[in-house]
Design an enzyme around this catalytic site. Structure first.
Site, PDB file in Angstrom:
ATOM      1  CE1 TYR A   2      68.553 -21.771  24.613  1.00 33.69           C
ATOM      2  CE2 TYR A   2      66.266 -21.768  25.272  1.00 33.69           C
ATOM      3  CZ  TYR A   2      67.429 -22.457  25.003  1.00 33.69           C
ATOM      4  OH  TYR A   2      67.445 -23.824  25.107  1.00 33.69           O
TER       5      TYR A   2
ATOM      6  CE  LYS B 211      78.935 -27.895  34.330  1.00 32.17           C
ATOM      7  NZ  LYS B 211      79.109 -29.189  34.998  1.00 32.17           N
TER       8      LYS B 211
ATOM      9  CG  ASP C 274      76.968 -31.784  35.703  1.00 31.13           C
ATOM     10  OD1 ASP C 274      76.545 -30.938  36.519  1.00 31.13           O
ATOM     11  OD2 ASP C 274      78.185 -32.072  35.612  1.00 31.13           O
TER      12      ASP C 274
ATOM     13  CG  ASP D  58      61.463 -30.986  26.666  1.00 30.21           C
ATOM     14  OD1 ASP D  58      60.652 -30.101  27.012  1.00 30.21           O
ATOM     15  OD2 ASP D  58      61.648 -31.311  25.466  1.00 30.21           O
TER      16      ASP D  58
ATOM     17  CG  ASP E 185      64.475 -25.458  26.401  1.00 26.18           C
ATOM     18  OD1 ASP E 185      63.376 -26.044  26.435  1.00 26.18           O
ATOM     19  OD2 ASP E 185      65.028 -25.121  25.339  1.00 26.18           O
TER      20      ASP E 185
END
Ligand code: ATP
Length: 364
Positions: free
Chosen positions: A138, A189, A222, A250, A246
């Site tokens: 971001y 990752k 993942d 959630d 992010d």
């Protein structure tokens, strides 16, 4: 007597309902704590301001925050304005402009909350997710060319800097070291993203040497989603990049019971600038104006604010009151399957705090 200068930014949607509720809880803190007071200033920025002025907040708006001790934020978002305009124009502008590089999100199953993982005991899920908050995916780097033509190209470049990665990893290791389990999971990752994420892993290894008492491990993002569901007790403190955290936070909020409960702290650890505290939920326009928004996420955010300000006893007082209220299903809002309104939950939390202050023995 300490007076904390607090900026209130309700923003949009239910932010306009939960921030005033948060203010009432802080006013009750001032009422029951003899040595702490708050001076509030409200900033009416957000989508309505955008409709009048073409910007979500004034260009020099950040200056007004620099003399504050902290910011309590609601949400930014409006169905009539593109999300990237509302997000970048207010929330990200504040986080990046005030160098709030550590986004910290605790997730815990509060008493009385019916969380969706049936085999998970409340004590199995007690996490803090640390999200890099100023760069990564971001960072805003990228652009579009040949706009509107079939040859159109768009890039969105993730930028990880050594300084940015090191400071967030160090923050996370320090936080993990301060918690009883002293355990950190570094989310990555680096199998598929072979440049920036490999550097991310290398820096984690380097920083870990300064924290020999922290047990840390590495998990692909993942695989992390499955681990959060299947082995929640194996996790404690978690650090991840802006995008990864992010999404994971959630998921954490949903696993803890509701989006309406989770809090967030956007921290400038060096305290050069004020930090900002906000519920994790967004503007929720579907329930706006109905008086049924769950204010607990904002109250828990106020707890994080009090901890950051060094008011540990006041923070414990508010958290105890929150837990006593969530333990009673009649005081649950609709998102938790209950009948209560925002006002009733707020009244109940304030009443618990007043009652505990009158009889300190029963509050212990
Ligand atoms: P935004 O675009 O600003 O992120 P959103 O409406 O897409 O907002 P959220 O506000 O995060 O996303 O919430 C998704 C849904 O969860 C809402 O539509 C609402 O029904 C529910 N919800 C979120 N927060 C609360 C809350 N505090 N109290 C009750 N329900 C909530």
């Amino acid at each position: 007597m300490k007076t904390y200068r607090i900026a209130l930014v309700p923003g949009d949607g239910i932010g306009k309902e939960v921030v005033p509720a948060g203010r009432r809880v802080l006013e009750t803190v001032a009422e029951v704590e003899s040595d702490c007071a708050f001076a509030f200033e409200e900033f009416p920025w957000g989508a309505d301001f955008y409709r009048r002025h073409g910007v979500m907040m004034p260009d020099d708006g950040l200056e007004a925050f620099k003399a504050k001790h902290a910011i309590l934020f609601g949400s930014a978002g409006d169905p009539a304005i593109p999300d990237h305009v509302t997000l970048w124009g207010l929330r990200l502008k504040i986080c990046q402009g005030l160098d709030q590089y550590a986004n910290v999100r605790p997730a815990r199953i509060l008493p009385g909350i019916d969380a969706p993982l049936k085999r998970c005991r409340a004590e199995d899920l007690d996490w803090i997710i640390v999200r890099e908050n100023t760069e990564g995916e971001y960072s805003g780097a990228g652009g579009r060319v040949h706009t509107g033509f079939p040859t159109e190209v768009a890039t969105e470049v993730a930028i990880l800097t050594r300084a940015g990665v090191e400071r967030i990893q160090r923050y996370a290791f320090r936080l993990a070291a301060s918690r009883p389990r002293k355990r950190l999971t570094v989310v990555t990752k680096s199998n598929a993203q072979r440049h920036a994420m490999v550097m991310w892993d290398e820096i984690a290894r380097e920083v870990a040497r300064d924290f020999p008492d922290v047990a840390w491990d590495k998990e692909m993002v993942d695989a992390m989603t499955a681990r959060m569901v299947n082995r929640p007790a194996s996790l404690d403190t978690i650090v991840a990049t802006n995008l990864h955290a992010d999404i994971l936070s959630d998921l954490a909020a949903a696993l803890a019971g509701s989006l309406g409960i989770g809090p967030t702290a956007n921290i400038n650890p060096e305290r050069v600038y004020p930090s900002m505290f906000e519920p994790i939920h967004g503007s929720a326009f579907d329930i706006m104006g109905k008086g049924i928004a769950n204010p607990i996420g904002t109250f828990w955010s106020a707890v994080l604010m009090l901890e950051h300000l060094g008011e540990a006893e006041a923070a414990r007082r508010v958290m105890r009151a929150i837990e006593q209220v969530t333990a009673n299903p009649r005081l649950h809002t609709r998102d938790l399957g209950g009948p209560a309104t925002t006002g009733e939950v707020t009244d109940a939390v304030c009443a618990q705090m007043r009652a505990a202050a009158k009889s300190p023995l029963t509050a212990a």
